[in-house]
Design a protein around this motif. Structure first.
Motif, PDB file in Angstrom:
ATOM      1  N   GLN A 334       0.729  -1.068  -0.074  1.00 48.08           N
ATOM      2  CA  GLN A 334       0.095  -0.001  -0.168  1.00 48.08           C
ATOM      3  C   GLN A 334       1.107   1.096  -0.291  1.00 48.08           C
ATOM      4  N   ILE A 335       0.430   2.295  -0.507  1.00 46.27           N
ATOM      5  CA  ILE A 335       0.923   3.680  -0.205  1.00 46.27           C
ATOM      6  C   ILE A 335       1.123   4.346   1.246  1.00 46.27           C
ATOM      7  N   MET A 336       0.160   3.544   2.017  1.00 50.41           N
ATOM      8  CA  MET A 336       0.474   4.051   3.420  1.00 50.41           C
ATOM      9  C   MET A 336       0.046   2.984   4.303  1.00 50.41           C
ATOM     10  N   TYR A 337       0.270   3.413   5.193  1.00 48.87           N
ATOM     11  CA  TYR A 337       0.110   2.578   6.645  1.00 48.87           C
ATOM     12  C   TYR A 337      -0.639   3.488   8.102  1.00 48.87           C
ATOM     13  N   GLY A 338      -0.584   2.446   9.084  1.00 52.64           N
ATOM     14  CA  GLY A 338      -0.836   3.023  10.788  1.00 52.64           C
ATOM     15  C   GLY A 338       0.898   3.042  10.580  1.00 52.64           C
ATOM     16  N   VAL A 339       0.530   4.046  11.215  1.00 48.50           N
ATOM     17  CA  VAL A 339       1.858   3.995  12.183  1.00 48.50           C
ATOM     18  C   VAL A 339       2.059   2.424  13.589  1.00 48.50           C
ATOM     19  N   GLY A 341       1.861  -0.073  11.735  1.00 48.46           N
ATOM     20  CA  GLY A 341       1.307  -1.254  10.387  1.00 48.46           C
ATOM     21  C   GLY A 341       0.219  -2.069  10.142  1.00 48.46           C
ATOM     22  N   ARG A 342      -0.674  -1.035  10.845  1.00 46.68           N
ATOM     23  CA  ARG A 342      -2.264  -1.542  10.010  1.00 46.68           C
ATOM     24  C   ARG A 342      -2.929  -0.935   9.169  1.00 46.68           C
ATOM     25  N   GLU A 343      -3.008  -1.880   8.319  1.00 44.83           N
ATOM     26  CA  GLU A 343      -3.722  -2.098   6.746  1.00 44.83           C
ATOM     27  C   GLU A 343      -4.533  -0.460   6.564  1.00 44.83           C
ATOM     28  N   GLU A 344      -5.734  -1.513   7.457  1.00 46.53           N
ATOM     29  CA  GLU A 344      -6.912  -0.649   7.214  1.00 46.53           C
ATOM     30  C   GLU A 344      -7.226   0.958   7.322  1.00 46.53           C
ATOM     31  N   LEU A 345      -7.443   2.202   6.227  1.00 49.98           N
ATOM     32  CA  LEU A 345      -7.469   3.116   6.883  1.00 49.98           C
ATOM     33  C   LEU A 345      -9.249   4.073   6.357  1.00 49.98           C
ATOM     34  N   PRO A 346     -10.441   3.133   7.155  1.00 53.52           N
ATOM     35  CA  PRO A 346     -11.067   3.738   6.847  1.00 53.52           C
ATOM     36  C   PRO A 346     -11.268   5.262   6.815  1.00 53.52           C
ATOM     37  N   GLU A 347     -12.259   5.502   5.651  1.00 49.01           N
ATOM     38  CA  GLU A 347     -12.041   7.552   6.031  1.00 49.01           C
ATOM     39  C   GLU A 347     -13.384   7.108   6.180  1.00 49.01           C
ATOM     40  N   THR A 348     -14.108   8.737   7.080  1.00 50.68           N
ATOM     41  CA  THR A 348     -15.288   8.917   7.827  1.00 50.68           C
ATOM     42  C   THR A 348     -15.244  10.016   8.206  1.00 50.68           C
ATOM     43  N   THR A 349     -16.386  10.502   8.252  1.00 52.21           N
ATOM     44  CA  THR A 349     -16.581  12.703   8.366  1.00 52.21           C
ATOM     45  C   THR A 349     -16.626  12.844   9.662  1.00 52.21           C
ATOM     46  N   LEU A 350     -16.709  13.457  10.767  1.00 52.11           N
ATOM     47  CA  LEU A 350     -17.809  13.349  12.110  1.00 52.11           C
ATOM     48  C   LEU A 350     -17.580  15.219  11.679  1.00 52.11           C
ATOM     49  N   ASP A 351     -19.268  14.604  11.622  1.00 52.84           N
ATOM     50  CA  ASP A 351     -20.078  15.606  11.329  1.00 52.84           C
ATOM     51  C   ASP A 351     -20.479  16.260  12.269  1.00 52.84           C
ATOM     52  N   HIS A 352     -20.169  16.199  13.102  1.00 54.08           N
ATOM     53  CA  HIS A 352     -20.451  16.877  14.815  1.00 54.08           C
ATOM     54  C   HIS A 352     -19.931  18.192  14.901  1.00 54.08           C
ATOM     55  N   TYR A 369      -5.342   5.038   0.655  1.00 58.00           N
ATOM     56  CA  TYR A 369      -4.585   3.785   1.366  1.00 58.00           C
ATOM     57  C   TYR A 369      -5.186   2.921  -0.070  1.00 58.00           C
ATOM     58  N   THR A 370      -6.465   3.158  -0.188  1.00 58.10           N
ATOM     59  CA  THR A 370      -6.490   2.093  -1.622  1.00 58.10           C
ATOM     60  C   THR A 370      -6.331   2.296  -2.624  1.00 58.10           C
ATOM     61  N   GLN A 371      -6.257   3.661  -2.916  1.00 55.09           N
ATOM     62  CA  GLN A 371      -5.264   3.427  -4.024  1.00 55.09           C
ATOM     63  C   GLN A 371      -4.171   3.104  -4.354  1.00 55.09           C
ATOM     64  N   ALA A 372      -4.629   3.628  -6.265  1.00 53.60           N
ATOM     65  CA  ALA A 372      -2.971   2.798  -7.051  1.00 53.60           C
ATOM     66  C   ALA A 372      -1.496   3.790  -7.435  1.00 53.60           C
ATOM     67  N   GLN A 373      -0.933   3.452  -6.670  1.00 57.78           N
ATOM     68  CA  GLN A 373      -0.238   4.691  -6.709  1.00 57.78           C
ATOM     69  C   GLN A 373       0.966   4.000  -6.949  1.00 57.78           C
ATOM     70  N   HIS A 374       1.357   4.192  -8.265  1.00 55.27           N
ATOM     71  CA  HIS A 374       2.866   3.845  -9.050  1.00 55.27           C
ATOM     72  C   HIS A 374       4.257   4.278  -8.172  1.00 55.27           C
ATOM     73  N   ASP A 375       4.047   4.781  -7.781  1.00 59.75           N
ATOM     74  CA  ASP A 375       6.239   5.502  -7.007  1.00 59.75           C
ATOM     75  C   ASP A 375       5.830   4.573  -5.837  1.00 59.75           C
ATOM     76  N   VAL A 376       5.106   3.968  -5.231  1.00 56.12           N
ATOM     77  CA  VAL A 376       4.969   2.875  -3.589  1.00 56.12           C
ATOM     78  C   VAL A 376       7.387   2.533  -4.346  1.00 56.12           C
ATOM     79  N   TRP A 377       7.047   1.053  -5.271  1.00 61.44           N
ATOM     80  CA  TRP A 377       7.628   0.822  -5.055  1.00 61.44           C
ATOM     81  C   TRP A 377       9.008   1.381  -5.705  1.00 61.44           C
ATOM     82  N   GLY A 378       9.569   2.492  -5.785  1.00 61.58           N
ATOM     83  CA  GLY A 378      10.504   2.856  -6.536  1.00 61.58           C
ATOM     84  C   GLY A 378      11.173   3.405  -5.149  1.00 61.58           C
ATOM     85  N   ALA A 379      10.111   3.926  -4.421  1.00 60.58           N
ATOM     86  CA  ALA A 379      10.382   4.416  -2.639  1.00 60.58           C
ATOM     87  C   ALA A 379      10.819   3.094  -1.900  1.00 60.58           C
TER      88      ALA A 379
END
Length: 629
Positions: A334-339, A341-352, A369-379
């Motif tokens: 993935q392009i990003m992880y939790g600090v 190492g967790r993989e799932e970082l679902p995005e929600t809004t806090l409307d309150h 975290y779900t996007q395809a970004q091809h820089d990750v392998w080179g990094a």
């Protein structure tokens, strides 16, 4: 106009983003407004739900220690070489100093990482205590303590109760946490607010400690002072390990190093992109993202910066983290992880929550975290190459990771992606993504030669050459300038990485024309935009500020093409935009100097280190450093 108050209580205006102080114990972080309010603090770690969140809504919790009434501080500073902050007030009665720190102490426990990797000799554990010490310097000052936690991002009010004897200890519970307040002031309760008030005369002192674990807080001022001194010495000893050039810009390098260390989550070695979520990239706008995670793309530059300044321990810890997640990903990085190492970082809004100065929505999690970004392998291959080059050895574990990541890059480089800016528009053949795929193949071939796998090295080098030729055939406009992606004439600051990554030598005419085109055409008052929103479909209609990382990339690139004087002028200008505490958010409004976006921003401080070191070394006989290669 700058507001006259910057509190966190209901109805009070928001402080400018650049006016916040940043504290860390390398597990959690805190932002302190000029008013003395802790307005952002997540517990028990930096990506947990907030306990004090009034930076995002005035009803989401705050913690103030300072003069009673509305007062503007006379000065704020860090104790030199530390993450310990002092705020000084002048009132009509006298002078008051408040010293704030997230305490560090001796090792309390072994983490999983400390069992498998050596720790630096100056590493201490977080003490899980926010200490606030008060001293009346002269005259007399009425001091007020207000502590109003609201758990779970402002959804669960605190319910305080006295503990122990007297009125000096209190506790509250919420969202699985227990907070303890320990002080030598008398504390009472007004609903969810713990409050105290006292008159201090010259020489008088008080302390307040907020703690959230089994670690004991200080119980007397003398004990609090001793533990504060311990924390000061920890940070100063840590900074002493660094190698900083004797130069007027040295203090910026040191503060950036301390900030990067403060954004490092010690149990894993991961470096968070920022301490906050949803500080807006556009005033009152919708470009509000959660940056309390770690991006793989930051790794190559983070390692380069840490190694350059002599912080090998920190570089290695981050390296071990990214290789751990790469190994676990089995090629599907993935392009990003939790600090953690967790993989799932679902995005929600806090409307309150009303958002910082009305900027909505407030987001937690990050769907990028779900996007395809091809820089990750080179990094990651670039990071492994930097690591291996310093040791000239390559073990079986790293080799397995290299093979999987290079092969993944070669299987996908011809496909469009979302690019390094994580655009939420249509995928494109982004130039920087192709360049990073080239990095994966090129550095992979070098590593294969070190390994002695010459057939594989030849195949990967051939693939690198094919990617290189494809970029040169499709990513240049009629002027010989690299564009944002194939099939467009639009500029994009990410192509400044072409000389920094060694894709072409800096004396190549196409590199020079590209760097100068961005300097002249993709800037506002000399500061660099990522791209012009009207030319790039990023999924939003609103504008944004200049990206400070891109401006520092331009400094490095100007140095590399021989434009040293222009690079120095731009670097001086960028350093003048630093906050009063030498911190940076993600963006700067070029017309007002206002900082925008999450704060403090790791990538900005990484690019500052790289740019400043390029300028300093270019002035010396050995010349500037080369690419990240």
């Amino acid at each position: 106009m700058r507001p006259t108050v910057a509190g966190g209580r209901a109805g009070e205006p928001f402080a400018p983003i650049a006016d916040y102080g940043f504290l860390s114990d390398c597990e959690t972080t805190a932002l302190i407004a000029p008013s003395g309010n802790v307005e952002w603090m997540c517990l028990p770690r930096m990506d947990s739900p907030s306990v004090f969140g009034s930076i995002l809504d005035r009803d989401a919790g705050y913690f103030r220690v300072g003069p009673a009434g509305v007062e503007v501080p006379a000065a704020q500073r860090y104790i030199p070489g530390t993450m310990v902050m002092e705020t000084t007030w002048w009132t009509h009665g006298g002078w008051l100093v408040v010293t704030d720190a997230l305490l560090m102490g001796p090792w309390h426990h072994e983490t999983e990482r400390s069992k498998t990797h050596r720790r630096a000799p100056t590493d201490y554990d977080a003490d899980h205590v926010l200490l606030r010490m008060v001293r009346c310097v002269n005259g007399q000052v009425q001091v007020r303590l207000d502590c109003m936690p609201v758990f779970d991002y402002g959804r669960v009010p605190a319910r305080w109760e006295h503990t122990g004897d007297g009125y000096h200890e209190a506790a509250c519970h919420g969202n699985g946490l227990t907070l303890r307040l320990t002080t030598d002031m008398n504390v009472g309760f007004e609903g969810s607010l713990a409050t105290g008030r006292t008159l201090l005369k010259q020489g008088d002192t008080r302390f307040v400690a907020l703690s959230w674990s089994e670690h004991e807080p200080p119980h007397t001022y003398a004990e609090a002072h001793e533990r504060l001194v311990w924390t000061v010495h920890h940070w100063q000893h840590w900074l002493d390990r660094g190698k900083f050039p004797d130069h007027p810009w040295r203090s910026h390098l040191q503060r950036s190093a301390l900030t990067l260390k403060g954004l490092t989550f010690a149990p894993t070695g991961a470096v968070a992109a920022a301490a906050t979520t949803s500080l807006p990239e556009t005033p009152k706008g919708e470009r509000n993202w959660d940056y309390r995670y770690t991006w793989i793309r930051d790794s190559t530059m983070a390692l380069w910066a840490f190694y350059t300044l002599g912080f090998d321990w920190e570089a290695n810890d981050f390296f071990y983290f990214i290789t751990d997640v790469a190994e676990a990903a089995d090629g599907r990085l993935q392009i990003m992880y939790g600090v953690d190492g967790r993989e799932e970082l679902p995005e929600t809004t806090l409307d309150h929550l009303s958002g910082y100065d009305g900027a909505r929505p407030v987001r937690i999690g990050n769907d990028a975290y779900t996007q395809a970004q091809h820089d990750v392998w080179g990094a990651i291959i670039g990071s492994i190459y930097l690591f291996v080059r310093r040791r000239d050895r390559l073990d079986d574990r790293l080799w397995k990771i290299i093979v999987k990541q290079v092969e993944e890059a070669l299987a996908n480089w011809r496909k469009p992606d979302c690019g390094m800016w994580e655009v939420r528009g249509k995928p494109q053949h982004f130039t920087s993504s192709k360049v990073f795929c080239w990095v994966a193949a090129d550095r992979g071939a070098r590593l294969a030669r070190i390994r002695g796998c010459h057939d594989l090295a030849e195949r990967w080098q051939k693939a690198a050459d094919e990617i290189h030729a494809d970029v040169l055939a499709n990513a240049l406009d009629e002027r010989g300038v690299f564009t944002a992606h194939y099939g467009t004439k639009a500029l994009d600051a990410s192509v400044l990485l072409i000389p920094l990554l060694g894709f072409l030598p800096p004396d190549d005419k196409r590199v020079r024309e590209t760097v100068l085109a961005i300097a002249n055409e993709l800037t506002e008052d000399d500061l660099v935009l990522r791209y012009r929103p009207e030319e790039t479909d990023d999924g939003f209609s609103s504008s944004e500020g200049t990206f400070t990382i891109c401006s520092f990339w331009l400094v490095s690139s100007l140095v590399m093409i021989g434009e040293l004087e222009r690079a120095k002028r731009l670097c001086e200008k960028l350093l003048s935009y630093a906050s009063p505490l030498q911190l940076y958010a993600e963006e700067i409004d070029p017309h007002t100097g206002r900082h925008l976006g999450n704060f403090p921003q790791a990538f900005t401080h990484l690019s500052l280190i790289n740019a400043v070191m390029h300028v300093i070394q270019a002035e010396r006989p050995e010349g500037p450093p080369g690419a990240f290669a």
